[in-house]
Enzyme design. Structure first.
Site, PDB file in Angstrom:
ATOM      1  N   ALA A   1     -20.409  11.551 -28.946  1.00 59.37           N
ATOM      2  CA  ALA A   1     -19.803  12.506 -29.878  1.00 59.37           C
ATOM      3  C   ALA A   1     -20.955  13.094 -30.686  1.00 59.37           C
ATOM      4  CB  ALA A   1     -18.834  11.778 -30.793  1.00 59.37           C
TER       5      ALA A   1
ATOM      6  N   GLU B   1       0.989   3.804   1.904  1.00 60.72           N
ATOM      7  CA  GLU B   1       1.572   4.183   3.199  1.00 60.72           C
ATOM      8  C   GLU B   1       2.843   3.370   3.486  1.00 60.72           C
ATOM      9  OE1 GLU B   1      -1.530   3.387   2.460  1.00 60.72           O
ATOM     10  OE2 GLU B   1      -2.974   3.995   3.988  1.00 60.72           O
TER      11      GLU B   1
ATOM     12  N   GLU C   1     -21.275   4.216 -24.378  1.00 57.69           N
ATOM     13  CA  GLU C   1     -20.954   4.961 -25.616  1.00 57.69           C
ATOM     14  C   GLU C   1     -22.085   4.904 -26.632  1.00 57.69           C
ATOM     15  OE1 GLU C   1     -17.190   4.600 -27.494  1.00 57.69           O
ATOM     16  OE2 GLU C   1     -16.077   5.238 -25.740  1.00 57.69           O
TER      17      GLU C   1
ATOM     18  N   ARG D   1     -11.660   5.935 -22.016  1.00 58.05           N
ATOM     19  CA  ARG D   1     -11.851   4.484 -21.908  1.00 58.05           C
ATOM     20  C   ARG D   1     -10.839   3.897 -20.933  1.00 58.05           C
ATOM     21  NH1 ARG D   1     -12.793   2.194 -28.099  1.00 58.05           N
ATOM     22  NH2 ARG D   1     -14.758   3.263 -28.473  1.00 58.05           N
TER      23      ARG D   1
ATOM     24  N   HIS E   1       0.819  -1.208   0.000  1.00 55.42           N
ATOM     25  CA  HIS E   1       0.000   0.000   0.000  1.00 55.42           C
ATOM     26  C   HIS E   1       0.858   1.266   0.000  1.00 55.42           C
ATOM     27  CE1 HIS E   1      -4.035  -1.924   1.405  1.00 55.42           C
ATOM     28  NE2 HIS E   1      -3.526  -2.485   0.341  1.00 55.42           N
TER      29      HIS E   1
ATOM     30  N   ARG F   1      -7.338   2.107 -26.588  1.00 53.79           N
ATOM     31  CA  ARG F   1      -6.134   2.285 -27.405  1.00 53.79           C
ATOM     32  C   ARG F   1      -5.348   3.519 -26.956  1.00 53.79           C
ATOM     33  NH1 ARG F   1     -10.116   0.410 -30.933  1.00 53.79           N
ATOM     34  NH2 ARG F   1     -10.513   2.336 -32.081  1.00 53.79           N
TER      35      ARG F   1
HETATM   36  N1  LIG Z   1     -21.883   9.697 -32.055  1.00 52.73           N
HETATM   37  C1  LIG Z   1     -21.800   8.837 -31.089  1.00 52.73           C
HETATM   38  O1  LIG Z   1     -21.237   9.096 -30.023  1.00 52.73           O
HETATM   39  C2  LIG Z   1     -22.394   7.477 -31.290  1.00 52.73           C
HETATM   40  C3  LIG Z   1     -22.126   6.491 -30.348  1.00 52.73           C
HETATM   41  C4  LIG Z   1     -22.714   5.251 -30.531  1.00 52.73           C
HETATM   42  C5  LIG Z   1     -23.543   5.031 -31.615  1.00 52.73           C
HETATM   43  N2  LIG Z   1     -23.754   5.991 -32.517  1.00 52.73           N
HETATM   44  C6  LIG Z   1     -24.678   5.770 -33.654  1.00 52.73           C
HETATM   45  O2  LIG Z   1     -25.948   5.484 -33.096  1.00 52.73           O
HETATM   46  C7  LIG Z   1     -26.665   4.660 -34.001  1.00 52.73           C
HETATM   47  C8  LIG Z   1     -27.280   3.515 -33.213  1.00 52.73           C
HETATM   48  O3  LIG Z   1     -28.113   4.030 -32.211  1.00 52.73           O
HETATM   49  P1  LIG Z   1     -29.529   3.386 -31.921  1.00 52.73           P
HETATM   50  O4  LIG Z   1     -30.265   4.295 -31.024  1.00 52.73           O
HETATM   51  O5  LIG Z   1     -30.156   3.027 -33.210  1.00 52.73           O
HETATM   52  O6  LIG Z   1     -29.197   2.017 -31.226  1.00 52.73           O
HETATM   53  P2  LIG Z   1     -28.440   1.564 -29.906  1.00 52.73           P
HETATM   54  O7  LIG Z   1     -28.798   2.472 -28.797  1.00 52.73           O
HETATM   55  O8  LIG Z   1     -27.034   1.314 -30.215  1.00 52.73           O
HETATM   56  O9  LIG Z   1     -29.140   0.146 -29.697  1.00 52.73           O
HETATM   57  C9  LIG Z   1     -30.504   0.097 -29.432  1.00 52.73           C
HETATM   58  C10 LIG Z   1     -30.935  -1.330 -29.338  1.00 52.73           C
HETATM   59  O10 LIG Z   1     -30.364  -1.937 -28.203  1.00 52.73           O
HETATM   60  C11 LIG Z   1     -31.223  -2.944 -27.723  1.00 52.73           C
HETATM   61  N3  LIG Z   1     -31.416  -2.801 -26.297  1.00 52.73           N
HETATM   62  C12 LIG Z   1     -31.136  -3.761 -25.391  1.00 52.73           C
HETATM   63  N4  LIG Z   1     -31.358  -3.319 -24.162  1.00 52.73           N
HETATM   64  C13 LIG Z   1     -31.817  -2.053 -24.273  1.00 52.73           C
HETATM   65  C14 LIG Z   1     -32.215  -1.111 -23.322  1.00 52.73           C
HETATM   66  N5  LIG Z   1     -32.144  -1.347 -22.013  1.00 52.73           N
HETATM   67  N6  LIG Z   1     -32.652   0.074 -23.771  1.00 52.73           N
HETATM   68  C15 LIG Z   1     -32.693   0.352 -25.087  1.00 52.73           C
HETATM   69  N7  LIG Z   1     -32.300  -0.519 -26.037  1.00 52.73           N
HETATM   70  C16 LIG Z   1     -31.860  -1.724 -25.620  1.00 52.73           C
HETATM   71  C17 LIG Z   1     -32.540  -2.798 -28.468  1.00 52.73           C
HETATM   72  O11 LIG Z   1     -32.589  -3.826 -29.415  1.00 52.73           O
HETATM   73  P3  LIG Z   1     -33.145  -5.240 -28.974  1.00 52.73           P
HETATM   74  O12 LIG Z   1     -34.540  -4.993 -28.460  1.00 52.73           O
HETATM   75  O13 LIG Z   1     -33.083  -6.050 -30.197  1.00 52.73           O
HETATM   76  O14 LIG Z   1     -32.267  -5.709 -27.888  1.00 52.73           O
HETATM   77  C18 LIG Z   1     -32.425  -1.474 -29.163  1.00 52.73           C
HETATM   78  O15 LIG Z   1     -33.088  -1.433 -30.378  1.00 52.73           O
HETATM   79  C19 LIG Z   1     -25.656   4.182 -35.010  1.00 52.73           C
HETATM   80  O16 LIG Z   1     -25.859   4.905 -36.194  1.00 52.73           O
HETATM   81  C20 LIG Z   1     -24.323   4.548 -34.437  1.00 52.73           C
HETATM   82  O17 LIG Z   1     -23.367   4.830 -35.420  1.00 52.73           O
HETATM   83  C21 LIG Z   1     -23.206   7.222 -32.389  1.00 52.73           C
END
Ligand SMILES: NC(=O)c1ccc[n+]([C@@H]2O[C@H](COP(=O)([O-])OP(=O)(O)OC[C@H]3O[C@@H](n4cnc5c(N)ncnc54)[C@H](OP(=O)(O)O)[C@@H]3O)[C@@H](O)[C@H]2O)c1
Length: 364
Positions: free
Chosen positions: A150, A48, A288, A180, A46, A203
């Site tokens: 983002a 200390e 994310e 991360r 630890h 990364r």
């Molecule tokens: N700019 C950024 O920071 C960023 C980050 C991440 C993603 N993205 C973009 O976001 C888009 C995807 O987002 P999205 O909203 O379509 O999908 P998502 O949030 O990635 O996934 C949603 C899916 O997750 C499943 N799920 C399981 N447990 C859940 C819960 N507790 N609550 C809600 N959903 C749950 C559901 O499908 P099931 O019912 O089949 O399980 C739901 O349809 C992509 O285009 C990606 O490129 C952007």
């Protein structure tokens, strides 16, 4: 001296979980710094004890500045309180109690019972912030949740056709990896896993004690066996929460090294998901996205910290997804207001981080 102890503690980032970050400075009776220590889990000793060993007898009558309450129980090491008492330290300055029930208050008590003056509260806010993940995990029995998105200036995370790479610039993406690095787990929704096919690795290039565990919420088991996550699951821990009972797909995923977990109500039960991660000693999780997942965490009031990386682009479009879906606030008075907001600039992007004022079951 306490600032230095906190600085020393931070050398353990990603190398102590599920233990706390701890730093220690020993100042001799004459006012000279005679020992310094930082806790690293795998090195066992630890902060200390490391600092006292460095002081080599010069700690007698001096002061120990420790960033967290010293422990008074037998764990992987002997009690640090014993080491401080044996070194004949006169005063211990430690900002906060350790939330671990094995330690909490008992360390300070043991020191006081042995005639050592104990001073608490100095830089307490900074000390709490430094160990926010550890403190939350101990108190709530589930990981600290940090949502990072983002976004464009108009709050979009992708275009209406789903194009999302990359919204932010290189500096922001580098910072994302540093973020991360500070977390035990990273979590995304099924759509993000399917559409983006991410690897979700740390990364940053910095050392870590445990690999960043990847978590996907996928009730329909839509993830492909050829996805980057599944293809690397034998090397990097990967967990899928689902309610799907497709035994063939589950077996295929498990053969590839994925841990498939079914809980009551499936992945929609975010509280259950977090409790399960907490049991696995994952003290913190970086969420994310995407939109739906962010919205579900928002509506469930399970986000402890927000970070938005905001790029100077305007995407527009009614159908372009915004950062946070779900139901959201009904009136502005119910919207989550952030406190302790920090704003940084990464190249042309802004990084805005803050803590929502959450009151859940009477706990802040
Ligand atoms: N700019 C950024 O920071 C960023 C980050 C991440 C993603 N993205 C973009 O976001 C888009 C995807 O987002 P999205 O909203 O379509 O999908 P998502 O949030 O990635 O996934 C949603 C899916 O997750 C499943 N799920 C399981 N447990 C859940 C819960 N507790 N609550 C809600 N959903 C749950 C559901 O499908 P099931 O019912 O089949 O399980 C739901 O349809 C992509 O285009 C990606 O490129 C952007």
């Amino acid at each position: 001296m306490m600032r230095r102890a906190l600085e020393l503690a931070s050398c353990g980032i990603s190398q102590v979980s599920p233990s706390p970050l701890v730093g220690c400075v020993i100042v001799s009776e004459a006012g000279e710094v005679v020992g310094e220590g930082c806790y690293i889990y795998d090195k066992v000793s630890h902060a200390e004890t490391i600092a006292l060993a460095q002081a080599n007898g010069k700690a007698k009558g001096g002061t120990a500045y420790v960033s967290l309450e010293p422990h008074a129980h037998y764990g992987r090491t002997k009690p640090c309180t014993e080491a401080l008492i044996n070194a004949e330290i006169k005063r211990v300055v430690a900002p906060i109690e350790d939330p671990n029930p094995l330690v909490s208050g008992k360390g300070f008590q043991a020191l006081r019972e042995n005639g050592i003056e104990v001073v608490t509260g100095i830089l307490a806010e900074e000390a709490e912030k430094q160990n926010e993940k550890f403190i939350h995990w101990h108190k709530m029995k589930r990981p600290f949740v940090h949502l990072k998105m983002a976004i464009s200036l108009d709050g979009r995370i992708a275009t209406r056709t789903g194009d999302s790479r990359w919204i932010t610039g290189e500096e922001s993406r580098k910072k994302s990896h540093e973020l991360r690095h500070e977390y035990d787990a990273i979590l995304v929704g099924a759509n993000t896993a399917v559409i983006d096919n991410p690897s979700l690795t740390d990364r940053s290039g910095k050392p870590r004690r445990r690999l960043l565990e990847r978590v996907v919420l996928d009730n329909s088991l839509r993830i492909s066996l050829n996805s980057q996550l599944v293809l690397t699951a034998k090397e990097i821990p990967t967990i899928i929460f689902t309610e799907n009972k497709n035994n063939e797909k589950i077996e295929d995923l498990e053969t590839e090294g994925v841990k498939v977990i079914q809980i009551a109500e499936g992945a929609r039960n975010l509280f259950g998901v977090l409790q399960e991660l907490g049991k696995r000693e994952l003290t913190s999780v970086l969420v994310e996205g995407g939109t739906e997942i962010a919205g579900a965490f928002y509506d469930a009031k399970l986000i402890n910290k927000f970070s938005f990386f905001i790029a100077p682009i305007v995407i527009g479009g009614r159908d372009a997804p915004t950062a946070i879906g779900g139901k959201g606030a009904t009136v502005l008075a119910n919207a989550m207001r952030l406190r302790n907001v920090e704003i940084k600039q990464n190249g042309e992007d802004l990084e805005v981080t803050g803590y929502p004022l959450l009151v859940v079951n009477g706990e802040r």
